[in-house]
Design an enzyme around this catalytic site. Structure first.
Site, PDB file in Angstrom:
ATOM      1  N   HIS A   1      49.563 -47.247  58.312  1.00  0.00           N
ATOM      2  CA  HIS A   1      50.145 -46.675  57.098  1.00  0.00           C
ATOM      3  C   HIS A   1      49.500 -47.305  55.879  1.00  0.00           C
ATOM      4  O   HIS A   1      49.107 -48.466  55.917  1.00  0.00           O
ATOM      5  CB  HIS A   1      51.668 -46.925  57.063  1.00  0.00           C
ATOM      6  CG  HIS A   1      52.375 -46.020  56.110  1.00  0.00           C
ATOM      7  ND1 HIS A   1      52.571 -46.335  54.783  1.00  0.00           N
ATOM      8  CD2 HIS A   1      52.909 -44.788  56.296  1.00  0.00           C
ATOM      9  CE1 HIS A   1      53.203 -45.341  54.199  1.00  0.00           C
ATOM     10  NE2 HIS A   1      53.415 -44.385  55.081  1.00  0.00           N
TER      11      HIS A   1
ATOM     12  N   GLU B   1      55.350 -40.545  61.977  1.00  0.00           N
ATOM     13  CA  GLU B   1      54.905 -39.399  62.766  1.00  0.00           C
ATOM     14  C   GLU B   1      55.017 -39.639  64.270  1.00  0.00           C
ATOM     15  O   GLU B   1      55.109 -38.692  65.043  1.00  0.00           O
ATOM     16  CB  GLU B   1      53.457 -39.030  62.412  1.00  0.00           C
ATOM     17  CG  GLU B   1      53.186 -38.828  60.944  1.00  0.00           C
ATOM     18  CD  GLU B   1      53.857 -37.596  60.372  1.00  0.00           C
ATOM     19  OE1 GLU B   1      54.812 -37.091  60.992  1.00  0.00           O
ATOM     20  OE2 GLU B   1      53.424 -37.152  59.299  1.00  0.00           O
TER      21      GLU B   1
HETATM   22  N1  COA Z   1      43.833 -46.001  64.342  1.00  0.00           N
HETATM   23  C1  COA Z   1      42.750 -46.776  64.359  1.00  0.00           C
HETATM   24  N2  COA Z   1      42.347 -47.518  63.320  1.00  0.00           N
HETATM   25  C2  COA Z   1      43.081 -47.442  62.206  1.00  0.00           C
HETATM   26  C3  COA Z   1      44.217 -46.647  62.121  1.00  0.00           C
HETATM   27  C4  COA Z   1      44.590 -45.905  63.245  1.00  0.00           C
HETATM   28  N3  COA Z   1      45.662 -45.112  63.225  1.00  0.00           N
HETATM   29  N4  COA Z   1      44.749 -46.762  60.870  1.00  0.00           N
HETATM   30  C5  COA Z   1      43.958 -47.600  60.201  1.00  0.00           C
HETATM   31  N5  COA Z   1      42.941 -48.019  61.012  1.00  0.00           N
HETATM   32  C6  COA Z   1      41.878 -48.952  60.658  1.00  0.00           C
HETATM   33  C7  COA Z   1      40.779 -48.253  59.885  1.00  0.00           C
HETATM   34  O1  COA Z   1      39.797 -47.719  60.736  1.00  0.00           O
HETATM   35  C8  COA Z   1      40.262 -49.349  59.014  1.00  0.00           C
HETATM   36  O2  COA Z   1      39.377 -50.127  59.752  1.00  0.00           O
HETATM   37  P1  COA Z   1      37.932 -50.571  59.137  1.00  0.00           P
HETATM   38  O3  COA Z   1      38.265 -51.370  57.924  1.00  0.00           O
HETATM   39  O4  COA Z   1      37.301 -51.340  60.245  1.00  0.00           O
HETATM   40  O5  COA Z   1      37.233 -49.297  58.825  1.00  0.00           O
HETATM   41  C9  COA Z   1      41.476 -50.209  58.732  1.00  0.00           C
HETATM   42  O6  COA Z   1      42.401 -49.942  59.780  1.00  0.00           O
HETATM   43  C10 COA Z   1      42.143 -49.885  57.419  1.00  0.00           C
HETATM   44  O7  COA Z   1      42.353 -48.498  57.360  1.00  0.00           O
HETATM   45  P2  COA Z   1      42.302 -47.609  56.041  1.00  0.00           P
HETATM   46  O8  COA Z   1      41.630 -46.326  56.350  1.00  0.00           O
HETATM   47  O9  COA Z   1      41.771 -48.415  54.882  1.00  0.00           O
HETATM   48  O10 COA Z   1      43.824 -47.396  55.783  1.00  0.00           O
HETATM   49  P3  COA Z   1      44.469 -46.321  54.849  1.00  0.00           P
HETATM   50  O11 COA Z   1      45.543 -46.978  54.123  1.00  0.00           O
HETATM   51  O12 COA Z   1      43.440 -45.587  54.044  1.00  0.00           O
HETATM   52  O13 COA Z   1      45.014 -45.267  55.920  1.00  0.00           O
HETATM   53  C11 COA Z   1      46.381 -43.958  57.310  1.00  0.00           C
HETATM   54  C12 COA Z   1      46.346 -45.072  56.246  1.00  0.00           C
HETATM   55  C13 COA Z   1      47.808 -43.554  57.565  1.00  0.00           C
HETATM   56  C14 COA Z   1      45.598 -42.737  56.781  1.00  0.00           C
HETATM   57  C15 COA Z   1      45.720 -44.488  58.597  1.00  0.00           C
HETATM   58  O14 COA Z   1      46.453 -45.581  59.098  1.00  0.00           O
HETATM   59  C16 COA Z   1      45.573 -43.403  59.651  1.00  0.00           C
HETATM   60  O15 COA Z   1      44.571 -42.667  59.640  1.00  0.00           O
HETATM   61  N6  COA Z   1      46.541 -43.267  60.617  1.00  0.00           N
HETATM   62  C17 COA Z   1      46.491 -42.234  61.604  1.00  0.00           C
HETATM   63  C18 COA Z   1      46.970 -40.916  61.032  1.00  0.00           C
HETATM   64  C19 COA Z   1      48.464 -40.900  60.852  1.00  0.00           C
HETATM   65  O16 COA Z   1      49.241 -41.286  61.706  1.00  0.00           O
HETATM   66  N7  COA Z   1      48.877 -40.388  59.685  1.00  0.00           N
HETATM   67  C20 COA Z   1      50.283 -40.278  59.334  1.00  0.00           C
HETATM   68  C21 COA Z   1      50.625 -41.246  58.251  1.00  0.00           C
HETATM   69  S1  COA Z   1      52.350 -41.316  57.916  1.00  0.00           S
END
Ligand code: COA
Length: 369
Positions: free
Chosen positions: A247, A305
């Protein structure tokens, strides 16, 4: 070229509005909606009360609750009357595409009208896609109860209560991407329908509201607890994200995951076979372990989710309807944020750092062919 050090990628941590609607404490895993912990609302008040809380700024008294219930019922009936005119839009293969197109034809600026339309169009899309005629609304029922009946053809007390718990849980959640989208549109002086249609577009994406369908597909693909770790590691090796995990704000488990997990357990206690709960819990534990090893510095836990998928599946909604069901609830938040933005906000117009070429930049001449 200018430096990009001052760019806040993804606006992480940037405060863009003062709001009385909800607060997300990512460190402690606490969600407050209109002054109430989400745990105190779920199961204690119906979705209609949260609509009142968000739109009026306080939980409704008995008379106001009756009025909201009647207002939403009437709005569902009105939306049902408009179904022939949105037939073309509802023919889209994706529920969110259908919803976006059908809502775009709405007129007016009234939250109940929009809330009624989102529920009726969502249910009508489900019926149509599964080869059945839409069911007319029953305005005497609660919003969740009627949504379930219109979408699946049946409802009962336990499943309606679980869906109601879901709608309450996700009605509002700070400055998430779709809410920000709605506020940007409202900040220009545009209308409510335009703001909600734009928000639907933002919610559709898999990083926001599009995750629960893929969570269910993940549980199906894993199938049994012992397959979880290798399957999850395979996903990470292929550079794919584990849906339902991680998140932007929460550094602990999303409190809504626990609320929805409990609501699913209550469904089980009422005798409804929830199917995937045991596997989901095992997969969550496995995903936490795999992600901890891969990202020791970034706490990645279940988000809303993860158990949305389990709960909505258990109440009998098809997975292609999950994101639209999220929209049914979040429309309450969007409408309230649009109203708040109009009352107290200013045009949202941030800045960007130009990193392209300039006419007087020598590089412009060497790199253009
Ligand atoms: N699975 C695998 N790796 C994940 C991850 C996941 N669900 N969520 C974050 N990471 C990793 C990223 O790859 C990143 O790694 P890196 O620095 O080596 O590239 C690190 O954690 C930080 O992630 P980041 O993309 O900066 O976090 P964010 O705040 O932009 O993203 C979400 C938040 C929710 C978009 C992200 O956690 C995600 O894509 N989750 C899956 C989709 C989901 O469930 N969405 C519903 C949200 S309520």
């Amino acid at each position: 070229m200018g430096t990009i050090d001052d760019v806040k990628e993804g606006l992480e941590g940037v405060v863009v509005a003062a709001t009385r609607l909800s607060d997300v404490d990512g460190e402690r895993g606490r969600l407050v909606v209109g002054g109430h912990d989400v745990e105190a609302l779920v199961g204690a008040v119906p979705f209609e009360a949260v609509v009142g809380l968000l739109l009026d700024g306080r939980l409704p008294d008995a008379a106001r609750l009756v009025a909201i219930r009647a207002g939403l019922g009437a709005a569902r009936v009105a939306a049902s009357g408009r179904l022939p005119s949105v037939e073309g839009a509802l023919a889209r293969a994706d529920a969110m595409d259908a919803l976006r197109g059908a809502l775009a034809q709405l007129e007016g600026d009234e939250p109940f009208t929009v809330l009624g339309a989102v529920a009726v169009y969502t249910a009508a899309w489900a019926r149509r896609t599964h080869g059945e005629a839409p069911l007319p609304p029953d305005p005497s029922l609660g919003h969740a109860d009627d949504l379930l009946r219109m979408a699946t053809g049946t409802t009962d007390e336990a499943r309606a209560a679980a869906l109601d718990a879901y709608l309450v849980t996700v009605a509002d959640h700070g400055m998430n991407a779709s809410t920000f989208t709605a506020r940007v549109v409202a900040s220009t002086g545009s209308d409510l329908v335009s703001a909600v249609v734009a928000a639907i577009g933002a919610l559709k994406g898999p990083l926001h509201g599009g995750a629960p369908g893929p969570v269910l597909s993940m549980l199906d693909a894993i199938g049994a607890e012992e397959n979880a770790v290798p399957w999850l590691e395979g996903e990470l090796a292929a550079r794919r994200r584990i849906m339902g995990m991680g998140h932007r704000v929460y550094r602990v488990r999303d409190p809504r995951a626990a609320v929805l997990e409990r609501a699913t357990l209550a469904l089980e206690a009422a005798g409804v076979v929830t199917g995937r709960l045991v596997l989901a819990r095992a997969v969550e534990r496995a995903a936490e372990g795999v992600l901890r090893r891969r990202h020791p510095d970034r706490p990645l836990h279940a988000n809303v989710e993860f158990y949305t998928a389990v709960l909505l599946d258990a109440v009998g909604l098809p997975r292609d309807l999950f994101t639209a069901t999220f929209a049914v609830a979040r429309t309450a938040g969007w409408c309230a944020h649009v109203a708040e933005q109009r009352r107290s906000g200013r045009l949202i117009r941030p800045a960007s750092r130009y990193v392209g070429q300039r006419p007087d930049d020598g590089a412009a001449h060497t790199s253009s062919h």
